[in-house]
Design a protein around this motif. Structure first.
Motif, PDB file in Angstrom:
ATOM      1  N   CYS A 133       8.726 -12.030  -4.384  1.00  0.00           N
ATOM      2  CA  CYS A 133       7.688 -12.964  -3.923  1.00  0.00           C
ATOM      3  C   CYS A 133       6.498 -12.816  -4.845  1.00  0.00           C
ATOM      4  CB  CYS A 133       7.301 -12.645  -2.479  1.00  0.00           C
ATOM      5  SG  CYS A 133       5.885 -13.582  -1.852  1.00  0.00           S
ATOM      6  N   MET A 134       6.187 -13.861  -5.599  1.00  0.00           N
ATOM      7  CA  MET A 134       5.089 -13.770  -6.548  1.00  0.00           C
ATOM      8  C   MET A 134       3.757 -13.584  -5.835  1.00  0.00           C
ATOM      9  SD  MET A 134       4.114 -16.218  -9.770  1.00  0.00           S
ATOM     10  CE  MET A 134       2.591 -15.945 -10.667  1.00  0.00           C
ATOM     11  N   SER A 135       3.595 -14.160  -4.648  1.00  0.00           N
ATOM     12  CA  SER A 135       2.342 -13.975  -3.908  1.00  0.00           C
ATOM     13  C   SER A 135       2.145 -12.509  -3.553  1.00  0.00           C
ATOM     14  CB  SER A 135       2.351 -14.826  -2.637  1.00  0.00           C
ATOM     15  OG  SER A 135       2.193 -16.201  -2.935  1.00  0.00           O
ATOM     16  N   ALA A 136       3.222 -11.832  -3.154  1.00  0.00           N
ATOM     17  CA  ALA A 136       3.120 -10.409  -2.835  1.00  0.00           C
ATOM     18  C   ALA A 136       2.760  -9.609  -4.077  1.00  0.00           C
ATOM     19  CB  ALA A 136       4.425  -9.904  -2.231  1.00  0.00           C
ATOM     20  N   ALA A 137       3.382  -9.934  -5.217  1.00  0.00           N
ATOM     21  CA  ALA A 137       3.070  -9.227  -6.459  1.00  0.00           C
ATOM     22  C   ALA A 137       1.633  -9.479  -6.886  1.00  0.00           C
ATOM     23  CB  ALA A 137       4.042  -9.662  -7.556  1.00  0.00           C
ATOM     24  N   TRP A 138       1.171 -10.702  -6.680  1.00  0.00           N
ATOM     25  CA  TRP A 138      -0.226 -11.031  -7.010  1.00  0.00           C
ATOM     26  C   TRP A 138      -1.169 -10.138  -6.199  1.00  0.00           C
ATOM     27  CZ3 TRP A 138      -2.000 -14.876 -10.430  1.00  0.00           C
ATOM     28  CH2 TRP A 138      -3.360 -15.175 -10.355  1.00  0.00           C
ATOM     29  N   CYS A 139      -0.905 -10.009  -4.906  1.00  0.00           N
ATOM     30  CA  CYS A 139      -1.746  -9.165  -4.050  1.00  0.00           C
ATOM     31  C   CYS A 139      -1.638  -7.700  -4.457  1.00  0.00           C
ATOM     32  CB  CYS A 139      -1.361  -9.342  -2.594  1.00  0.00           C
ATOM     33  SG  CYS A 139      -1.824 -10.952  -1.898  1.00  0.00           S
ATOM     34  N   ALA A 140      -0.455  -7.275  -4.908  1.00  0.00           N
ATOM     35  CA  ALA A 140      -0.299  -5.909  -5.404  1.00  0.00           C
ATOM     36  C   ALA A 140      -1.168  -5.679  -6.634  1.00  0.00           C
ATOM     37  CB  ALA A 140       1.163  -5.639  -5.729  1.00  0.00           C
ATOM     38  N   GLY A 141      -1.212  -6.669  -7.526  1.00  0.00           N
ATOM     39  CA  GLY A 141      -2.069  -6.558  -8.700  1.00  0.00           C
ATOM     40  C   GLY A 141      -3.541  -6.479  -8.322  1.00  0.00           C
ATOM     41  N   VAL A 142      -3.940  -7.262  -7.331  1.00  0.00           N
ATOM     42  CA  VAL A 142      -5.337  -7.232  -6.876  1.00  0.00           C
ATOM     43  C   VAL A 142      -5.666  -5.880  -6.260  1.00  0.00           C
ATOM     44  CG1 VAL A 142      -6.958  -8.218  -5.204  1.00  0.00           C
ATOM     45  CG2 VAL A 142      -5.515  -9.724  -6.594  1.00  0.00           C
ATOM     46  N   LEU A 143      -4.759  -5.339  -5.444  1.00  0.00           N
ATOM     47  CA  LEU A 143      -4.961  -4.001  -4.875  1.00  0.00           C
ATOM     48  C   LEU A 143      -5.264  -2.986  -5.978  1.00  0.00           C
ATOM     49  CD1 LEU A 143      -2.090  -3.470  -2.252  1.00  0.00           C
ATOM     50  CD2 LEU A 143      -4.540  -3.381  -1.796  1.00  0.00           C
ATOM     51  N   THR A 144      -4.468  -3.039  -7.033  1.00  0.00           N
ATOM     52  CA  THR A 144      -4.622  -2.078  -8.121  1.00  0.00           C
ATOM     53  C   THR A 144      -5.905  -2.328  -8.899  1.00  0.00           C
ATOM     54  OG1 THR A 144      -2.211  -2.122  -8.308  1.00  0.00           O
ATOM     55  CG2 THR A 144      -3.430  -1.024 -10.057  1.00  0.00           C
ATOM     56  N   ASP A 192      -4.883   5.596  -0.187  1.00  0.00           N
ATOM     57  CA  ASP A 192      -4.099   4.414   0.171  1.00  0.00           C
ATOM     58  C   ASP A 192      -4.917   3.456   1.030  1.00  0.00           C
ATOM     59  OD1 ASP A 192      -1.789   5.257  -1.210  1.00  0.00           O
ATOM     60  OD2 ASP A 192      -1.312   6.621   0.441  1.00  0.00           O
ATOM     61  N   VAL A 193      -5.933   2.876   0.417  1.00  0.00           N
ATOM     62  CA  VAL A 193      -6.871   2.001   1.124  1.00  0.00           C
ATOM     63  C   VAL A 193      -6.696   0.572   0.611  1.00  0.00           C
ATOM     64  CG1 VAL A 193      -9.297   1.546   1.633  1.00  0.00           C
ATOM     65  CG2 VAL A 193      -8.495   3.914   1.377  1.00  0.00           C
ATOM     66  N   PRO A 194      -6.355  -0.383   1.469  1.00  0.00           N
ATOM     67  CA  PRO A 194      -6.210  -1.776   1.018  1.00  0.00           C
ATOM     68  C   PRO A 194      -7.551  -2.406   0.682  1.00  0.00           C
ATOM     69  CG  PRO A 194      -5.880  -1.619   3.394  1.00  0.00           C
ATOM     70  CD  PRO A 194      -5.996  -0.218   2.892  1.00  0.00           C
ATOM     71  N   LEU A 195      -7.627  -2.978  -0.511  1.00  0.00           N
ATOM     72  CA  LEU A 195      -8.857  -3.554  -1.039  1.00  0.00           C
ATOM     73  C   LEU A 195      -8.632  -5.010  -1.430  1.00  0.00           C
ATOM     74  CD1 LEU A 195      -9.718  -0.612  -3.460  1.00  0.00           C
ATOM     75  CD2 LEU A 195     -10.722  -0.976  -1.202  1.00  0.00           C
ATOM     76  N   ALA A 196      -9.708  -5.774  -1.450  1.00  0.00           N
ATOM     77  CA  ALA A 196      -9.673  -7.154  -1.939  1.00  0.00           C
ATOM     78  C   ALA A 196     -10.956  -7.399  -2.717  1.00  0.00           C
ATOM     79  CB  ALA A 196      -9.529  -8.146  -0.780  1.00  0.00           C
ATOM     80  N   GLY A 197     -11.035  -8.553  -3.369  1.00  0.00           N
ATOM     81  CA  GLY A 197     -12.238  -8.839  -4.136  1.00  0.00           C
ATOM     82  C   GLY A 197     -12.410 -10.318  -4.411  1.00  0.00           C
ATOM     83  N   VAL A 239       0.840  -1.204   0.000  1.00  0.00           N
ATOM     84  CA  VAL A 239       0.000   0.000   0.000  1.00  0.00           C
ATOM     85  C   VAL A 239       0.869   1.246   0.000  1.00  0.00           C
ATOM     86  CG1 VAL A 239      -1.753   1.298   1.275  1.00  0.00           C
ATOM     87  CG2 VAL A 239      -1.914  -1.199   1.133  1.00  0.00           C
ATOM     88  N   GLU A 240       1.881   1.258   0.855  1.00  0.00           N
ATOM     89  CA  GLU A 240       2.770   2.419   0.945  1.00  0.00           C
ATOM     90  C   GLU A 240       3.532   2.657  -0.360  1.00  0.00           C
ATOM     91  OE1 GLU A 240       5.205   1.464   4.276  1.00  0.00           O
ATOM     92  OE2 GLU A 240       3.545   1.619   5.706  1.00  0.00           O
ATOM     93  N   ALA A 241       3.826   1.589  -1.089  1.00  0.00           N
ATOM     94  CA  ALA A 241       4.541   1.735  -2.358  1.00  0.00           C
ATOM     95  C   ALA A 241       3.703   2.443  -3.410  1.00  0.00           C
ATOM     96  CB  ALA A 241       4.972   0.362  -2.877  1.00  0.00           C
ATOM     97  N   GLY A 242       2.383   2.385  -3.278  1.00  0.00           N
ATOM     98  CA  GLY A 242       1.520   3.089  -4.214  1.00  0.00           C
ATOM     99  C   GLY A 242       0.608   2.220  -5.043  1.00  0.00           C
ATOM    100  N   PHE A 243       0.576   0.906  -4.789  1.00  0.00           N
ATOM    101  CA  PHE A 243      -0.284   0.044  -5.606  1.00  0.00           C
ATOM    102  C   PHE A 243      -1.769   0.351  -5.389  1.00  0.00           C
ATOM    103  CE2 PHE A 243       3.614  -2.543  -5.595  1.00  0.00           C
ATOM    104  CZ  PHE A 243       3.721  -2.815  -6.947  1.00  0.00           C
TER     105      PHE A 243
END
Length: 391
Positions: A92-103, A126-131, A55-59
């Motif tokens: 970490c691909m899992s972290a990148a996957w979650c970054a993509g979902v955030l965006t 900067d609000v963390p989202l999921a779906g 989130v802090e990175a800007g995704f």
């Protein structure tokens, strides 16, 4: 310089990312994600520091309207996102996957009525989202909104989200049911500990249960509006593009990073390997062939995705552009699978150890390949019908 770096920088392109604010920040969080990758697999979710780092990175803000402080109108935003996801995927691909979902979910929520957007981003972007978009629960329309009830599965990053979007089928304007999305605050659902997957274990893609909750109209939107894009003249380019033009890259770009890291790790390891006979493993023609094929497949996948991202940023929008992009995302997946499968085959039993980055990338990439946006038959068929004049 590594094999993959040499292959790309000789062509005048950076090996992993573009020098942009998002990718610079992503490179930093990638280091944090890499340090916690094995723990994320064991815990089956990202650690709070990694989740917060994304989130802090800007995704989270990357495709949010500038009205709320987001970066949706930044030049080259889609290319920038692609480079950032690749960078985090290396750690970490899992972290990148979650970054993509955030965006991605942030972009979808940007299609909410203004009151809904204000409720989510009124205090900042900067609000963390999921779906969880598949319509597995039930919804019914009531005065002023909807009643939502049921269980939704595979919501990546839901443990760290403040809001989660779920999908439901409602009567369509012409009869057949239509997909609609509903955005719920964390207080309106319960996270269920259900994620037990062979790959992408760190995504924390748990289920959520919703017990007959009221969702006001301003926190609901038609899926059709997300598919077609916002055609308003003031809408940022990232909101105007059709969903399918960019949907695949949210998931393929992390895979490029994971495959690149696996290739570099395998290469470093293989340089020092010895056969039972004492001969150097790199003397085997099959090993050198696997290295060359893997590097070429990785570069080809990267080129396809980078072209799709660049055209999504700048090319005239139209059906052919979207169909070609979805075709290319699926093709890139096949190339990445070939890249890591060849490495794993030439790794022997030691390469199958849980400590091996190759086996983790192999598992993660195969799970990525199962995503609905990346299915080869559907994406190839859509492009072929258009090319043949049958659509």
């Amino acid at each position: 310089m590594s094999t993959t770096e040499a292959a790309t920088t000789d062509a005048g392109r950076p090996a992993d990312r573009l020098d942009t604010p998002l990718t610079e920040a992503a490179a930093k969080v990638a280091e944090l994600a890499a340090a916690g990758a094995l723990a994320a697999e064991e815990e089956r979710r990202l650690s709070p520091p990694v989740a917060a780092g994304l989130v802090e990175a800007g995704f989270a803000r990357h495709m949010v309207s500038p009205r709320w402080g987001g970066s949706a109108d930044a030049p080259g935003a889609i290319r920038d996102l692609t480079g950032a996801l690749v960078a985090v995927g290396r750690g970490c691909m899992s972290a990148a996957w979650c970054a993509g979902v955030l965006t991605a979910v942030g972009r979808m929520c940007s299609h909410l009525p203004e009151e809904g957007q204000a409720e989510i981003w009124g205090d900042g972007p900067d609000v963390p989202l999921a779906g969880s978009l598949a319509p597995t629960g039930t919804v019914r329309q009531v005065s002023g909104g909807w009643r939502v009830d049921g269980v939704w599965h595979i919501a990546s990053g839901v443990d760290h989200a403040e809001w989660t979007m779920v999908g439901g089928l409602v009567p369509g304007p012409e009869g057949p049911p239509a997909l609609r999305h509903f955005v719920l605050p964390r207080s309106d659902y319960t996270v269920l500990d259900t994620w037990r997957n062979v790959g992408l274990r760190g995504t924390g893609s748990n289920s959520l249960r919703v017990d007959d909750v009221f969702v006001p109209d301003h926190r609901s939107l038609e899926h059709r509006s997300v598919l077609t894009g916002d055609h308003g003249p003031a809408a940022p380019r990232t909101h105007r593009v059709p969903l399918k033009l960019i949907n695949g890259l949210f998931f393929v770009a992390p895979g490029i990073g994971a495959a690149a890291e696996a290739l570099e790790g395998w290469t470093r390891w293989t340089v020092d390997r010895r056969e039972i006979t004492g001969a150097r493993t790199v003397s085997r023609p099959g090993v050198r062939l696997a290295l060359a094929s893997s590097a070429a497949n990785l570069d080809a996948a990267r080129l396809l995705v980078e072209r799709a991202a660049g055209e999504a940023d700048e090319a005239p929008l139209g059906p052919e552009l979207t169909l070609r992009a979805t075709r290319d995302y699926s093709t890139a997946v096949d190339l990445l699978l070939d890249a890591v499968t060849g490495l794993l085959r030439m790794s022997g039993s030691r390469g199958q150890a849980e400590s091996s980055p190759v086996q983790r990338a192999w598992r993660d990439l195969h799970c990525m390949a199962g995503h609905g946006a990346l299915q080869p038959d559907v994406n190839a068929d859509g492009w072929a019908k258009h090319a043949l004049g049958e659509d």
